[in-house]
Design a protein around this motif. Structure first.
Motif, short mmCIF file in Angstrom:
data_model
loop_
_atom_site.label_atom_id
_atom_site.label_comp_id
_atom_site.label_asym_id
_atom_site.label_seq_id
_atom_site.Cartn_x
_atom_site.Cartn_y
_atom_site.Cartn_z
N TRP A 27 4.11 12.29 -0.38
CA TRP A 27 3.26 12.85 0.67
C TRP A 27 3.20 14.37 0.62
O TRP A 27 2.42 14.98 1.33
N ARG A 28 3.98 14.98 -0.23
CA ARG A 28 3.92 16.43 -0.44
C ARG A 28 3.27 16.78 -1.77
O ARG A 28 3.21 17.95 -2.15
N PHE A 60 -3.56 6.42 -4.00
CA PHE A 60 -3.99 7.02 -2.75
C PHE A 60 -5.12 6.23 -2.10
O PHE A 60 -5.24 6.19 -0.88
N LEU A 63 -3.33 3.48 -0.23
CA LEU A 63 -2.78 3.98 1.03
C LEU A 63 -3.87 4.20 2.07
O LEU A 63 -3.68 3.90 3.25
N ARG A 84 -2.94 19.81 7.35
CA ARG A 84 -3.02 19.86 5.89
C ARG A 84 -3.08 21.30 5.39
O ARG A 84 -2.43 21.66 4.41
#
Length: 126
Positions: A27-28, A60, A63, A84
């Motif tokens: 997530w980074r 992604f 997800l 973000r």
């Protein structure tokens, strides 16, 4: 939605490989880490890069589909965007990069960098 273990492994493998290389959690993961990974010798072959990028896109996309409801119900989508940009500012501390990436103006980019790096605020050009 159920995903077969082999399918899930195929989706996750390129992301895990890049995260291990970069030392970040998924997530980074940013475009910068992906670029660094593919700049490494042995990973520049077109077929290799395309296959891995397709895998990353698939991960992604999975997800996004899996958590679409939670993402859509976030009360304030502008807050997601701000988060973000702030996360990116924490990683880069580069106002020009933020302007290019997010389409924000100079003063907004400077505010994000200042918020992410208050210790550097006095060092930034005004």
């Amino acid at each position: 939605m159920r995903v077969a273990p082999l399918t899930l492994e195929r989706l996750v493998q390129p992301v895990v490989e890049i995260c291990d290389f970069s030392g970040v959690v998924p997530w980074r993961l940013t475009a910068r880490e992906i670029d660094r990974y593919f700049a490494d010798p042995g990973k520049r072959a077109h077929a290799t890069a395309r296959t891995k990028m397709n895998g990353i896109d698939g991960y992604f996309a999975f997800l996004g589909q899996r958590y679409a409801g939670e993402i859509a119900t976030k009360e304030n989508t502008s807050q997601m965007r701000q988060d973000r940009i702030l996360d990116e500012a924490a990683v880069t501390a580069d106002p020009l990069h933020l302007m290019r990436l997010s389409g924000i103006g100079e003063s907004a980019a400077m505010r994000y960098v200042s918020a992410a790096h208050p210790e550097k605020t006095g060092l930034l050009p005004r």
